[in-house]
Design a protein around this motif. Structure first.
Motif, PDB file in Angstrom:
ATOM      1  N   TYR A 184       0.836  -1.205   0.000  1.00  0.00           N
ATOM      2  CA  TYR A 184       0.000   0.000   0.000  1.00  0.00           C
ATOM      3  C   TYR A 184       0.871   1.254   0.000  1.00  0.00           C
ATOM      4  O   TYR A 184       0.610   2.221  -0.729  1.00  0.00           O
ATOM      5  CB  TYR A 184      -0.909  -0.023   1.231  1.00  0.00           C
ATOM      6  CG  TYR A 184      -1.790   1.194   1.389  1.00  0.00           C
ATOM      7  CD1 TYR A 184      -3.005   1.292   0.708  1.00  0.00           C
ATOM      8  CD2 TYR A 184      -1.426   2.234   2.243  1.00  0.00           C
ATOM      9  CE1 TYR A 184      -3.824   2.405   0.866  1.00  0.00           C
ATOM     10  CE2 TYR A 184      -2.238   3.340   2.400  1.00  0.00           C
ATOM     11  CZ  TYR A 184      -3.431   3.427   1.720  1.00  0.00           C
ATOM     12  OH  TYR A 184      -4.240   4.535   1.863  1.00  0.00           O
ATOM     13  N   PHE A 185       1.920   1.238   0.799  1.00  0.00           N
ATOM     14  CA  PHE A 185       2.778   2.418   0.922  1.00  0.00           C
ATOM     15  C   PHE A 185       3.766   2.530  -0.237  1.00  0.00           C
ATOM     16  O   PHE A 185       4.233   3.630  -0.547  1.00  0.00           O
ATOM     17  CB  PHE A 185       3.459   2.405   2.292  1.00  0.00           C
ATOM     18  CG  PHE A 185       2.459   2.469   3.409  1.00  0.00           C
ATOM     19  CD1 PHE A 185       1.871   3.662   3.768  1.00  0.00           C
ATOM     20  CD2 PHE A 185       2.049   1.305   4.058  1.00  0.00           C
ATOM     21  CE1 PHE A 185       0.904   3.726   4.759  1.00  0.00           C
ATOM     22  CE2 PHE A 185       1.090   1.347   5.060  1.00  0.00           C
ATOM     23  CZ  PHE A 185       0.511   2.557   5.410  1.00  0.00           C
ATOM     24  N   ARG A 186       4.056   1.398  -0.891  1.00  0.00           N
ATOM     25  CA  ARG A 186       4.838   1.489  -2.129  1.00  0.00           C
ATOM     26  C   ARG A 186       4.034   2.205  -3.209  1.00  0.00           C
ATOM     27  O   ARG A 186       4.586   2.981  -4.001  1.00  0.00           O
ATOM     28  CB  ARG A 186       5.240   0.089  -2.597  1.00  0.00           C
ATOM     29  CG  ARG A 186       6.286  -0.583  -1.718  1.00  0.00           C
ATOM     30  CD  ARG A 186       6.856  -1.840  -2.365  1.00  0.00           C
ATOM     31  NE  ARG A 186       7.575  -2.637  -1.373  1.00  0.00           N
ATOM     32  CZ  ARG A 186       7.140  -3.784  -0.859  1.00  0.00           C
ATOM     33  NH1 ARG A 186       5.997  -4.310  -1.281  1.00  0.00           N
ATOM     34  NH2 ARG A 186       7.854  -4.417   0.047  1.00  0.00           N
ATOM     35  N   LYS A 187       2.742   1.938  -3.268  1.00  0.00           N
ATOM     36  CA  LYS A 187       1.886   2.666  -4.211  1.00  0.00           C
ATOM     37  C   LYS A 187       1.936   4.164  -3.912  1.00  0.00           C
ATOM     38  O   LYS A 187       1.989   5.001  -4.823  1.00  0.00           O
ATOM     39  CB  LYS A 187       0.436   2.175  -4.124  1.00  0.00           C
ATOM     40  CG  LYS A 187       0.201   0.780  -4.681  1.00  0.00           C
ATOM     41  CD  LYS A 187      -1.271   0.413  -4.538  1.00  0.00           C
ATOM     42  CE  LYS A 187      -1.554  -0.987  -5.073  1.00  0.00           C
ATOM     43  NZ  LYS A 187      -2.983  -1.359  -4.907  1.00  0.00           N
ATOM     44  N   MET A 188       1.916   4.492  -2.652  1.00  0.00           N
ATOM     45  CA  MET A 188       1.995   5.883  -2.227  1.00  0.00           C
ATOM     46  C   MET A 188       3.312   6.497  -2.693  1.00  0.00           C
ATOM     47  O   MET A 188       3.340   7.596  -3.278  1.00  0.00           O
ATOM     48  CB  MET A 188       1.877   5.916  -0.696  1.00  0.00           C
ATOM     49  CG  MET A 188       1.535   7.244  -0.093  1.00  0.00           C
ATOM     50  SD  MET A 188       1.290   7.052   1.697  1.00  0.00           S
ATOM     51  CE  MET A 188      -0.324   6.272   1.732  1.00  0.00           C
ATOM     52  N   MET A 224      12.808   1.232   6.137  1.00  0.00           N
ATOM     53  CA  MET A 224      12.423   2.125   5.045  1.00  0.00           C
ATOM     54  C   MET A 224      13.301   1.888   3.819  1.00  0.00           C
ATOM     55  O   MET A 224      12.807   1.850   2.683  1.00  0.00           O
ATOM     56  CB  MET A 224      12.525   3.583   5.498  1.00  0.00           C
ATOM     57  CG  MET A 224      11.608   3.946   6.659  1.00  0.00           C
ATOM     58  SD  MET A 224       9.854   3.965   6.250  1.00  0.00           S
ATOM     59  CE  MET A 224       9.712   5.494   5.361  1.00  0.00           C
ATOM     60  N   GLU A 225      14.577   1.703   4.049  1.00  0.00           N
ATOM     61  CA  GLU A 225      15.486   1.458   2.928  1.00  0.00           C
ATOM     62  C   GLU A 225      15.185   0.114   2.259  1.00  0.00           C
ATOM     63  O   GLU A 225      15.156   0.011   1.027  1.00  0.00           O
ATOM     64  CB  GLU A 225      16.930   1.497   3.405  1.00  0.00           C
ATOM     65  CG  GLU A 225      17.948   1.320   2.291  1.00  0.00           C
ATOM     66  CD  GLU A 225      19.371   1.481   2.777  1.00  0.00           C
ATOM     67  OE1 GLU A 225      20.210   1.972   1.999  1.00  0.00           O
ATOM     68  OE2 GLU A 225      19.655   1.105   3.948  1.00  0.00           O
ATOM     69  N   ARG A 226      14.938  -0.894   3.066  1.00  0.00           N
ATOM     70  CA  ARG A 226      14.678  -2.229   2.521  1.00  0.00           C
ATOM     71  C   ARG A 226      13.353  -2.293   1.776  1.00  0.00           C
ATOM     72  O   ARG A 226      13.256  -2.889   0.701  1.00  0.00           O
ATOM     73  CB  ARG A 226      14.702  -3.250   3.669  1.00  0.00           C
ATOM     74  CG  ARG A 226      14.543  -4.697   3.226  1.00  0.00           C
ATOM     75  CD  ARG A 226      14.861  -5.664   4.351  1.00  0.00           C
ATOM     76  NE  ARG A 226      13.984  -5.502   5.504  1.00  0.00           N
ATOM     77  CZ  ARG A 226      14.356  -5.003   6.672  1.00  0.00           C
ATOM     78  NH1 ARG A 226      15.605  -4.612   6.876  1.00  0.00           N
ATOM     79  NH2 ARG A 226      13.495  -4.905   7.670  1.00  0.00           N
ATOM     80  N   GLN A 227      12.319  -1.670   2.325  1.00  0.00           N
ATOM     81  CA  GLN A 227      10.988  -1.785   1.742  1.00  0.00           C
ATOM     82  C   GLN A 227      10.689  -0.742   0.666  1.00  0.00           C
ATOM     83  O   GLN A 227       9.924  -1.011  -0.267  1.00  0.00           O
ATOM     84  CB  GLN A 227       9.921  -1.682   2.843  1.00  0.00           C
ATOM     85  CG  GLN A 227       9.984  -2.809   3.854  1.00  0.00           C
ATOM     86  CD  GLN A 227       9.736  -4.176   3.228  1.00  0.00           C
ATOM     87  OE1 GLN A 227       9.022  -4.305   2.217  1.00  0.00           O
ATOM     88  NE2 GLN A 227      10.312  -5.212   3.812  1.00  0.00           N
ATOM     89  N   PHE A 228      11.293   0.438   0.800  1.00  0.00           N
ATOM     90  CA  PHE A 228      10.935   1.538  -0.106  1.00  0.00           C
ATOM     91  C   PHE A 228      12.129   2.109  -0.868  1.00  0.00           C
ATOM     92  O   PHE A 228      11.967   3.048  -1.645  1.00  0.00           O
ATOM     93  CB  PHE A 228      10.222   2.643   0.679  1.00  0.00           C
ATOM     94  CG  PHE A 228       9.085   2.135   1.515  1.00  0.00           C
ATOM     95  CD1 PHE A 228       7.998   1.507   0.929  1.00  0.00           C
ATOM     96  CD2 PHE A 228       9.104   2.255   2.894  1.00  0.00           C
ATOM     97  CE1 PHE A 228       6.942   1.023   1.694  1.00  0.00           C
ATOM     98  CE2 PHE A 228       8.067   1.776   3.673  1.00  0.00           C
ATOM     99  CZ  PHE A 228       6.979   1.155   3.074  1.00  0.00           C
TER     100      PHE A 228
END
Length: 324
Positions: A184-188, A224-228
């Motif tokens: 969801y937050f990657r879409k953001m 945050m670095e790993r996921q985004f």
């Protein structure tokens, strides 16, 4: 081409030129409104050119007096501005906004100097060059900045609404609330939203020793670095509480700013930090990812409530990162 000495004039009742103004070619192309927008667009490119005749702008862009671009280029640019406004109007109607959101000005080329708000200093703040703590960005632009905390509610309608209306915001995320749906937050992120640090577990940081505070903040940096794909430079300490250890820990893992807020908006009310209970240029507004289970309304309801006051007061919503 003779220098154009006529000043431009525009106001709430429309856009136009003083009688006898230049750029007659554009005006004769049937561009009453569009020519006015084009002139305003040209004026926006040069600071103060709505008040100074063109022939006195020599030196602003080299040694030659500023030349008006071809009428066709002005006409095309005016057309684009008109189309963008039409899209904003249509989006506002689709989402039930009473007024069309005002467009934000261009990001400032020279960024404001961000300093810690008086009375918000921690021990050793200046000597250790700790991240500044602030509630408002120093700017004369009539803008506010929307920030949304934690990540509990993951409403797809909110994503669609903000993209459709082109309202910028910054999300401060806590891992324990977002780990079930990073997508969801990657879409953001992919829609240009700034994703920032709100710690791993939303802990009350001043109640923890330095090592645990560092774990909460730096651990979230790694998530945050790993996921985004990026470590943020902004931290919002949970509850707005911090001490010198908080800021030292934040600095140790790449945080440059500790962002608090001037106002908080809920689905049914506003709360203010300042005595005058009003918005000010550069104010940072806090809200949360919440839905009907916790508030008396949805995320789109919250946005409508937020935009109603902001637009009514004559403010635009700008992107916080553009001013830092």
């Amino acid at each position: 081409m003779r220098p154009v000495r006529q000043k431009y004039k525009y106001g709430a009742k429309g856009l136009g030129l003083h009688r006898g103004a230049g750029l007659r070619g554009a005006a004769r192309r049937g561009a009453g409104l569009r020519a006015g927008i084009a002139v305003l667009a040209l004026a926006a490119l040069v600071p103060g050119c709505t008040d100074v005749p063109f022939d006195r702008l020599e030196g602003a862009y080299g040694q030659q007096p500023l030349k008006a671009p071809p009428a066709r280029a002005l006409d095309a640019y005016a057309s684009k501005l008109g189309q963008a406004h039409a899209r904003r109007v249509a989006a506002a109607q689709r989402w039930g906004l009473a007024e069309t959101p005002l467009p934000a000005p261009p990001a400032p080329v020279r960024k404001p100097a961000i300093r810690t708000r008086e009375g918000f200093e921690a021990d050793g703040h200046e000597e250790l060059e700790l991240p500044p703590v602030f509630t408002t960005v120093p700017t004369k632009d009539k803008v506010v900045f929307l920030t949304v905390d934690d990540g509990a509610e993951k409403d797809p309608e909110f994503l669609r609404m903000m993209s459709d209306l082109q309202i910028p915001y910054t999300a401060f995320l806590s891992n324990y609330l977002i780990k079930d749906n990073y997508r969801y937050f990657r879409k953001m992120r992919d829609r240009g939203v700034g994703l920032s640090n709100h710690t791993l577990h939303h802990a009350y940081l001043p109640g923890l020793p330095y090592a645990e505070q560092q774990y909460e903040i730096c651990g979230m940096q790694r998530v945050m670095e790993r996921q985004f794909g990026k470590r943020p430079t902004l931290l919002r300490p949970p509850y707005g509480n911090y001490d010198g250890d908080t800021l030292r820990a934040a600095k140790s893992c790449g945080i440059e700013y500790a962002v608090l807020w001037a106002e908080e908006v809920f689905v049914d009310r506003w709360e203010y930090r300042e005595w005058d209970q009003d918005l000010h240029p550069g104010d940072i507004v806090l809200t949360h990812f919440r839905g009907r289970n916790e508030w008396n309304g949805s995320m789109p309801d919250l946005v409508r409530h937020f935009m109603e006051k902001v637009t009514d007061k004559g403010y635009a919503v700008a992107r916080l990162e553009d001013y830092l």
